[in-house]
Write an enzyme that holds these catalytic residues in place. Structure first.
Site, PDB file in Angstrom:
ATOM      1  N   HIS A  81     -12.012 -21.112   1.902  1.00 51.66           N
ATOM      2  CA  HIS A  81     -11.931 -21.482   0.478  1.00 51.66           C
ATOM      3  C   HIS A  81     -10.463 -21.574   0.092  1.00 51.66           C
ATOM      4  CE1 HIS A  81     -13.692 -21.148  -3.800  1.00 51.66           C
ATOM      5  NE2 HIS A  81     -12.402 -21.460  -3.910  1.00 51.66           N
ATOM      6  N   GLY A 295     -12.954 -26.458 -10.660  1.00 48.62           N
ATOM      7  CA  GLY A 295     -12.466 -26.326 -12.026  1.00 48.62           C
ATOM      8  C   GLY A 295     -13.059 -25.093 -12.685  1.00 48.62           C
ATOM      9  N   GLU A 328     -17.707 -17.501 -11.069  1.00 53.76           N
ATOM     10  CA  GLU A 328     -16.302 -17.152 -11.302  1.00 53.76           C
ATOM     11  C   GLU A 328     -16.127 -16.907 -12.799  1.00 53.76           C
ATOM     12  OE1 GLU A 328     -11.791 -18.776 -10.274  1.00 53.76           O
ATOM     13  OE2 GLU A 328     -13.478 -20.165 -10.188  1.00 53.76           O
ATOM     14  N   HIS A 353     -16.287 -17.602  -4.783  1.00 55.42           N
ATOM     15  CA  HIS A 353     -15.959 -16.509  -5.716  1.00 55.42           C
ATOM     16  C   HIS A 353     -17.137 -15.566  -5.926  1.00 55.42           C
ATOM     17  CE1 HIS A 353     -11.984 -17.946  -6.657  1.00 55.42           C
ATOM     18  NE2 HIS A 353     -12.463 -19.153  -6.874  1.00 55.42           N
ATOM     19  N   ASP A 410      -8.013 -19.124  -2.014  1.00 57.42           N
ATOM     20  CA  ASP A 410      -8.199 -20.023  -3.149  1.00 57.42           C
ATOM     21  C   ASP A 410      -6.987 -20.932  -3.382  1.00 57.42           C
ATOM     22  OD1 ASP A 410      -9.654 -21.169  -5.227  1.00 57.42           O
ATOM     23  OD2 ASP A 410      -9.070 -19.653  -6.690  1.00 57.42           O
TER      24      ASP A 410
END
Length: 490
Positions: A81, A295, A328, A353, A410
């Site tokens: 990720h 996003g 998230e 997440h 991330d």
């Protein structure tokens, strides 16, 4: 009085359920584990405990930690990720890329910056009325150090006073998304992207990472004369660079792409993006592995809003794996909080997440039953203000229950980190606490290959390569001979 023997049985039973609790350690591994335990107790007793501090303030302390230095040397498997625009350190972007010829800069109305490579003076546009050649601008400055530091601040969230600079999630997310726009003009230049991707693989490899799955919108790239290339050109470039990197580094397993679209787009846009991902997967079966929505979840459309678009592959008899960002959020009970269950309804392969997962017992049950691993990104969760003290991260519950997890980073360049070692440190020392041991680290690394999108035969060969690296790592700390074989968890 309770039976002491029964108490010991309960303690062992509980410990066996945590992540890594079923991993059988060799004698050499047990010695290193005991040393790690001693080091961790020492760090937890210190006046400043890094996982309890904001990462921006803790980073220097972590860099001095003997546990961190050990984790840097540890073979960590793959990173599953991470986003394209934050793959490479910001220092390299500023000190290498912005010093290349034909690089222009402009200051926007909101005091941000934009970059563009062009063989001639760029035309004005709505957010950039006046473009300046960076080389000429630096020549006027004499010492450009302060100027370059300012560029770095535009490309990263890092600051000495994060709580002052980012008093709320809204503020930090605004800066977060703006940083992606700043980087776009640099990274989307075709010659830069080629070097950028190779540099990104190099930085991962230097952190003892051997595989990459990249979330990418697969931007159209451009040339100095303004020529715009399509996404097929970009994917071909990724594939060529990956093959070259593997030739240069035979122990690296490769890189694959999860195509991504922003959840702020319309249903029609997402439908087109899903169709595009289906086509790209057909054209690049060894490179494109699935689709995701990216996003900020809070304030945007939830997964269910896009149900018609996301149902399209099944309707036409095509398998397009999903790798959804979900959970998230710390807004329990909202529509966005339902994204985890919706992701599972659409048979997501992994959950990105999953910060809210601990509050969803049914989702945990379904995920475990279907082998859906959670991609844990500790530093991202802290910097984006979901949790301040990582000892309170809800993944501590998941880790103690043995929920399948992988550690990921991330957007490391935006947070002032690289690779996976910083996130491994935060998960191992902060979230896992004293209970997390060498078996925890071993299982987390193995999971990153086991739950990757690699086909079965490549997972098997990848695990063998990883095991040999692991044995060499253990041997370097214990003086024990190397042993070959595949890792076992039982």
């Amino acid at each position: 009085m309770p039976d002491p023997g029964q108490r010991e049985v309960l303690m062992r039973e509980e410990a066996s359920r945590q992540v890594g609790g079923a991993v059988r350690l060799t004698a050499a591994e047990r010695r290193l584990d005991a040393h790690l335990h001693w080091l961790k107790k020492k760090e937890m007793a210190a006046a400043q405990f890094p996982p309890a501090m904001h990462f921006f303030k803790a980073r220097a302390l972590i860099q001095r930690s003997p546990i961190f230095k050990l984790l840097q040397k540890m073979p960590k498997g793959g990173v599953l990720h991470i986003h394209t625009s934050s793959l490479v350190s910001v220092d390299w972007l500023v000190k290498n890329v912005t010093y290349r010829p034909h690089c222009y800069i402009c200051i926007t109305w909101d005091n941000s910056v934009r970059f563009l490579f062009s063989s001639r003076q760029p035309f004005p546009r709505w957010d950039c009325l006046h473009w300046q050649l960076l080389g000429a601008l630096r020549a006027k400055l004499g010492d450009p150090s302060d100027f370059d530091d300012g560029l770095i601040r535009n490309l990263t969230l890092f600051t000495e006073e994060p709580d002052v600079a980012y008093p709320s999630q809204d503020v930090v997310w605004e800066k977060f998304e703006k940083a992606f726009m700043v980087a776009a003009g640099l990274i989307a230049h075709a010659p830069v992207l080629k070097d950028y991707f190779y540099k990104g693989l190099e930085e991962l490899h230097n952190d003892n990472i051997m595989y990459l799955e990249l979330r990418s919108g697969v931007s159209r790239t451009y040339e100095l004369d303004g020529t715009i290339h399509d996404k097929v050109f970009t994917l071909n470039m990724f594939q060529q660079v990956t093959r070259q990197f593997v030739r240069d580094h035979p122990d690296f397993l490769g890189a694959r792409i999860i195509m991504a679209a922003h959840r702020a787009l319309t249903l029609s846009d997402i439908t087109s993006a899903v169709k595009e991902a289906i086509q790209m997967q057909r054209d690049f079966p060894d490179l494109v592995v699935g689709f995701d929505l990216v996003g900020r979840e809070d304030g945007e459309k939830n997964i269910w809003y896009f149900k018609d678009a996301l149902s399209l592959p099944a309707q036409i008899g095509v398998r397009l794996p999903y790798f959804f960002h979900a959970g998230e959020t710390d807004d329990e009970g909202t529509e966005v909080d339902g994204n985890i269950l919706d992701a599972l309804l659409f048979n997501t392969t992994r959950i990105g997440h999953g910060f809210a997962m601990a509050h969803h017992p049914l989702a945990k049950e379904i995920a475990r039953k279907n082998n859906v691993v959670l991609e844990l990104c500790p530093i991202s969760n802290q910097v984006l203000k979901l949790v301040s003290d990582l000892r309170n991260h809800p993944a501590a519950v998941l880790m103690s229950e043995g929920h399948p997890l992988v550690i990921s980073s991330d957007d490391p360049s935006l947070f002032g980190s690289t690779g996976l070692s910083y996130d491994f440190y935060q998960a191992f020392v902060g979230i896992g606490g004293l209970k997390a041991n060498l078996g925890t680290l071993k299982e987390l690394a193995i999971n990153s290959i086991r739950y990757s999108s690699l086909p079965s035969h490549l997972k098997e060969s990848g695990l063998l390569v990883w095991q040999n690296k692991w044995n060499a790592f253990i041997s370097s700390y214990s003086g024990q001979p190397h042993h070959k074989g595949t890792p076992t968890l039982s």
